[in-house]
Structure formats: C-alpha cells, structure tokens
Design a protein around this motif. Structure first.
Motif, PDB file in Angstrom:
ATOM      1  N   MET A  87       0.825  -1.210   0.000  1.00  0.00           N
ATOM      2  CA  MET A  87       0.000   0.000   0.000  1.00  0.00           C
ATOM      3  C   MET A  87       0.862   1.263   0.000  1.00  0.00           C
ATOM      4  N   ALA A  88       1.965   1.242   0.759  1.00  0.00           N
ATOM      5  CA  ALA A  88       2.859   2.399   0.781  1.00  0.00           C
ATOM      6  C   ALA A  88       3.502   2.614  -0.583  1.00  0.00           C
ATOM      7  N   ALA A  90       2.202   1.707  -3.421  1.00  0.00           N
ATOM      8  CA  ALA A  90       1.143   2.193  -4.313  1.00  0.00           C
ATOM      9  C   ALA A  90       0.954   3.703  -4.149  1.00  0.00           C
ATOM     10  N   LEU A  91       1.054   4.179  -2.913  1.00  0.00           N
ATOM     11  CA  LEU A  91       0.968   5.616  -2.666  1.00  0.00           C
ATOM     12  C   LEU A  91       2.151   6.350  -3.297  1.00  0.00           C
ATOM     13  N   VAL A  92       3.345   5.757  -3.173  1.00  0.00           N
ATOM     14  CA  VAL A  92       4.533   6.346  -3.799  1.00  0.00           C
ATOM     15  C   VAL A  92       4.356   6.386  -5.316  1.00  0.00           C
ATOM     16  N   ALA A  94       1.564   6.565  -6.954  1.00  0.00           N
ATOM     17  CA  ALA A  94       0.581   7.605  -7.276  1.00  0.00           C
ATOM     18  C   ALA A  94       1.216   8.987  -7.229  1.00  0.00           C
ATOM     19  N   ILE A  95       2.082   9.217  -6.261  1.00  0.00           N
ATOM     20  CA  ILE A  95       2.764  10.516  -6.163  1.00  0.00           C
ATOM     21  C   ILE A  95       3.749  10.691  -7.318  1.00  0.00           C
ATOM     22  N   SER A  97       3.568   9.398 -10.204  1.00  0.00           N
ATOM     23  CA  SER A  97       2.890   9.493 -11.495  1.00  0.00           C
ATOM     24  C   SER A  97       2.556  10.931 -11.877  1.00  0.00           C
ATOM     25  N   THR A 106       4.637   2.931 -11.743  1.00  0.00           N
ATOM     26  CA  THR A 106       4.127   1.666 -11.229  1.00  0.00           C
ATOM     27  C   THR A 106       5.156   0.554 -11.412  1.00  0.00           C
ATOM     28  N   CYS A 109       7.907   0.973  -8.715  1.00  0.00           N
ATOM     29  CA  CYS A 109       7.459   0.556  -7.389  1.00  0.00           C
ATOM     30  C   CYS A 109       7.242  -0.957  -7.324  1.00  0.00           C
TER      31      CYS A 109
END
Length: 147
Positions: A87-88, A90-92, A94-95, A97, A106, A109
C-alpha cells in the motif's frame, strides 16, 4: 508475531477516517454549480458522508461503553507488513505518477516491492517489464493516452 485486534473499533475508526477524507475531497471532485435551488451537486455526497460518520461514531461509542459486543481477531504482522508495504508503494507510485509516466512509476514501485521481498526468480521481474511495456503500448497507441 501475532497480535489480537479489536475489529469493531478498528473498523469504526477506519470508516471514520475514510468518510472524513471523502468529505473533504468532495469540493475538489465536484464543482459547485450556481443554481436557483438551495441544493447543489455536493449536497447528496456530503449528506451520505455525514450519515456514515454518525453511524461510525455510534458504533464506536457502543463498543467502548460495552453495549455492543466487540469482535477480536488475531493477525500476523508478517503478512500484514507485506500488505502495508504494498500500500505504501502504491501511494509512492501515485505521487510519482504526477512527475513521470504512470506506467513507469508503477513499474519502478513493483520492482522495488519485489526487491524488498528478496524475490530471486527472474520471471517476476520479467513479468513486471513485459506487463508494463504492454500497458504502455496499449495506453499510448491503442487508447491514445498522452503521458
């Protein structure tokens, strides 16, 4: 290592956090339209958020007062640690991107996740590259998405 978690309290608190985040995100997602009526396009989503928050607070109070039976569950920190890591990352992604291509963020990560889990099989890394490449080709040339 395993710990025992009160699922009723954790669920109520998590729901409250998600509802609060959704409530404060509504102005960024739904534009206010000047209308002759008092009810705008944000009214219904905000009403749902308020009702969900009230229900979560009621559940939290009832569990803490002992009026509602609390449910407990044992969780393994090793398994959930991997989930939190995913999850962390995935947040990275998103940031990242917002600065680089979403596919490349993606892929980076995903490769980092495999490296942190110490995956030694090269097919996992190859799968990330092949899937990322195919997604990039699909988005760029078939769907005409610009990055």
């Amino acid at each position: 290592m395993k710990i025992r978690v009160n699922v009723s309290i954790a669920g109520a608190v998590l729901a409250l956090v998600l509802v609060a985040a959704t409530y404060f995100a509504i102005p960024y997602c739904i534009a206010e339209v000047p209308a002759s009526a008092d009810v705008g396009p944000r009214a219904f989503p905000q009403l749902i958020c308020i009702l969900a928050a009230i229900i979560s607070v009621i559940q939290l109070v009832l569990v803490l007062m002992g009026k509602m039976p609390a449910k407990h569950q044992e969780i393994s920190l090793e398994t959930h640690g991997k989930t939190l890591l995913a999850m962390a990352l995935a947040l990275v992604a998103a940031i990242l991107s917002s600065y680089i291509s979403v596919v490349i963020a993606t892929m980076l990560c995903s490769l980092l996740y495999l490296a942190l889990l110490r995956v030694k099989d090269w097919r996992g890394y190859a799968a990330v590259f092949v899937t990322g490449g195919l997604l990039y080709i699909l988005m760029r040339f078939a769907l005409h998405i610009r990055f």
